[in-house]
Design an enzyme around this catalytic site. Structure first.
Site, PDB file in Angstrom:
ATOM      1  N   LYS A   1       0.771  -1.196  -0.024  1.00  0.00           N
ATOM      2  CA  LYS A   1      -0.068  -0.176   0.028  1.00  0.00           C
ATOM      3  C   LYS A   1       0.861   1.380  -0.131  1.00  0.00           C
ATOM      4  O   LYS A   1       0.801   2.201  -0.762  1.00  0.00           O
ATOM      5  CB  LYS A   1      -0.741   0.066   1.302  1.00  0.00           C
ATOM      6  CG  LYS A   1      -1.869  -1.148   1.452  1.00  0.00           C
ATOM      7  CD  LYS A   1      -2.788  -0.785   2.575  1.00  0.00           C
ATOM      8  CE  LYS A   1      -2.479  -1.004   3.974  1.00  0.00           C
ATOM      9  NZ  LYS A   1      -1.490  -2.379   4.102  1.00  0.00           N
TER      10      LYS A   1
ATOM     11  N   ASN B   1      -2.982   6.421   5.657  1.00  0.00           N
ATOM     12  CA  ASN B   1      -2.259   5.412   6.801  1.00  0.00           C
ATOM     13  C   ASN B   1      -0.787   5.415   6.469  1.00  0.00           C
ATOM     14  O   ASN B   1      -0.225   5.253   7.292  1.00  0.00           O
ATOM     15  CB  ASN B   1      -2.675   4.043   6.251  1.00  0.00           C
ATOM     16  CG  ASN B   1      -2.263   3.064   7.358  1.00  0.00           C
ATOM     17  OD1 ASN B   1      -2.543   3.220   8.468  1.00  0.00           O
ATOM     18  ND2 ASN B   1      -1.525   2.183   6.752  1.00  0.00           N
TER      19      ASN B   1
ATOM     20  N   HIS C   1      -3.391  -8.983  10.711  1.00  0.00           N
ATOM     21  CA  HIS C   1      -4.363  -8.547  11.932  1.00  0.00           C
ATOM     22  C   HIS C   1      -5.270  -9.465  12.670  1.00  0.00           C
ATOM     23  O   HIS C   1      -6.315  -8.852  13.001  1.00  0.00           O
ATOM     24  CB  HIS C   1      -5.106  -7.182  11.152  1.00  0.00           C
ATOM     25  CG  HIS C   1      -4.274  -6.261  10.724  1.00  0.00           C
ATOM     26  ND1 HIS C   1      -3.235  -5.471  11.658  1.00  0.00           N
ATOM     27  CD2 HIS C   1      -4.205  -5.626   9.401  1.00  0.00           C
ATOM     28  CE1 HIS C   1      -2.652  -4.427  10.813  1.00  0.00           C
ATOM     29  NE2 HIS C   1      -3.081  -4.663   9.637  1.00  0.00           N
TER      30      HIS C   1
END
Length: 404
Positions: free
Chosen positions: A71, A94, A140
């Site tokens: 990303k 982010n 996660h």
């Protein structure tokens, strides 16, 4: 406690505040299933994040980038392309700078935003002009109850996208294609393994862009960033700019000038014939797989940290093929040792400093040392950047080994 019309709720949370609120702005680091937020939801109070609130105030088209890995690199590449094209572009999310910072000015031509699954949990009306889903793999699982819940958070990217928007998808990732199967937006694919009729593909040593009967080719040898994962990142980043009308030559010049992000497969130094790489940003199993795939054996891998619930056994085939020594640190070391037993010579180190010294001892000349933890840093460091900085400092302090 009240001050100038504000109420401070300190030392815990009183449910009264959550009952009386018109809106609760939630930090992405806060799970939505904690008791006060669940109580607010039951009382019909909306939970929205900074991305949702900021996007409502921004007029420029948004290019949103998400996925498990790549990303930050893709977001940065997009920013470089738009800047090289002469556009005013905001790059953040982010990646570092909050999107709300973009609201201070409306002079942007484009807003390029990296989005984590945590940020996507709290969107409502958010609708980017371009939505990029790069890849999907385990991550996660210390926050989500299962993999489907993690993927569902990523799927929020497409929540409001319709026929006037464009989704950019990895054709080589079946989970990505499945997750976006019901999206009604224009679909543009990229593939690092084959040609694409309408999109960006690969033909040996060239990338090939095909769109509406036209074709452009780009030589991969001209890129400064290496590895199969970075080829995918380059393709994904170029697509929105090309669709917006950026000349192919300008987009390619921008990506060829890009040297990569800190803490993502950066060569720290070469010493005694050994190459030392900092990949501290490799905080999940999928990221480590991509990093290892670009290196030749023998590799000494330094891994470990705070466990995120991933399945480390997925590393076994590549470790058996390319890793001679595995040095484990941090809270996840014991779990990793169990799941990776028999793949390589396993060593335990007390801390990162001990791991670096041990890596110098066991790595043979012409080998590679790779810090790619597959874990978060929070058991030992403030963040992955601090971990990477410390690794670089320790590596630069090493002296040459004395000949036997």
């Amino acid at each position: 406690m009240l001050r100038k019309g504000k109420r401070f709720d300190l030392g815990g949370h009183s449910l009264e505040c959550f009952e009386q609120a018109d809106l609760i702005a939630v930090s992405p680091g806060v799970p939505l299933d904690i008791a006060p937020l669940k109580h607010a939801t039951q009382n019909g109070i909306p939970l929205l994040g900074e991305i949702e609130l900021a996007a409502r105030e921004c007029a420029a088209p948004i290019v949103a980038v998400t996925g498990t890995n790549g990303k930050s690199t893709t977001t940065s590449l997009l920013g470089e392309i738009f800047q090289h094209w002469g556009k005013q572009v905001f790059v953040g999310g982010n990646l570092g700078t909050p999107l709300v910072n973009a609201c201070a000015t409306q002079d942007w031509d484009y807003l390029v935003v990296e989005l984590s699954s945590f940020q996507l949990e709290t969107v409502d009306q958010f609708c980017p002009q371009y939505g990029l889903l790069l890849n999907l793999s385990e991550d996660h699982l210390d926050r989500y109850p299962d993999l489907d819940s993690y993927y569902a958070a990523k799927q929020q990217l497409f929540r409001n996208m319709g026929s006037e928007q464009t989704v950019v998808l990895n054709a080589d990732d079946q989970q990505v294609l499945q997750l976006a199967s019901d999206v009604m937006s224009r679909r543009v694919l990229f593939s690092g393994s084959s040609l694409i009729n309408e999109g960006m593909g690969r033909d040996g040593g060239e990338l090939v862009w095909r769109w509406q009967g036209e074709e452009a080719r780009f030589k991969l040898s001209e890129l400064q960033i290496k590895g199969a994962h970075n080829i995918e990142n380059v393709m994904a980043a170029m697509i929105p700019a090309l669709l917006e009308g950026c000349p192919a030559a300008i987009a390619w010049q921008a990506v060829c000038a890009f040297r990569g992000l800190e803490h993502r497969m950066n060569l720290v130094r070469e010493l005694d014939g050994v190459s030392w790489y900092n990949d501290s940003k490799g905080t999940n199993v999928g990221s480590v797989l991509k990093s290892l795939s670009g290196l030749d054996a023998p590799v000494t891998l330094i891994a470990g940290g705070k466990d995120k619930g991933g399945d480390y056994s997925l590393l076994r085939p590549l470790l058996e093929e390319r890793v001679s020594d595995l040095i484990l640190i941090g809270e996840a070391a014991s779990k990793m040792a169990r799941e990776l037993a028999g793949t390589a010579q396993i060593h335990h180190a007390a801390d990162l400093a001990d791991a670096v010294l041990l890596a110098q001892q066991v790595t043979q000349k012409s080998g590679t040392v790779l810090l790619s933890p597959a874990c978060s840093s929070f058991d030992m460091f403030e963040n992955f950047a601090r971990r990477g900085d410390e690794f670089c400092r320790l590596v630069m302090q090493l002296g040459q080994r004395e000949s036997a």
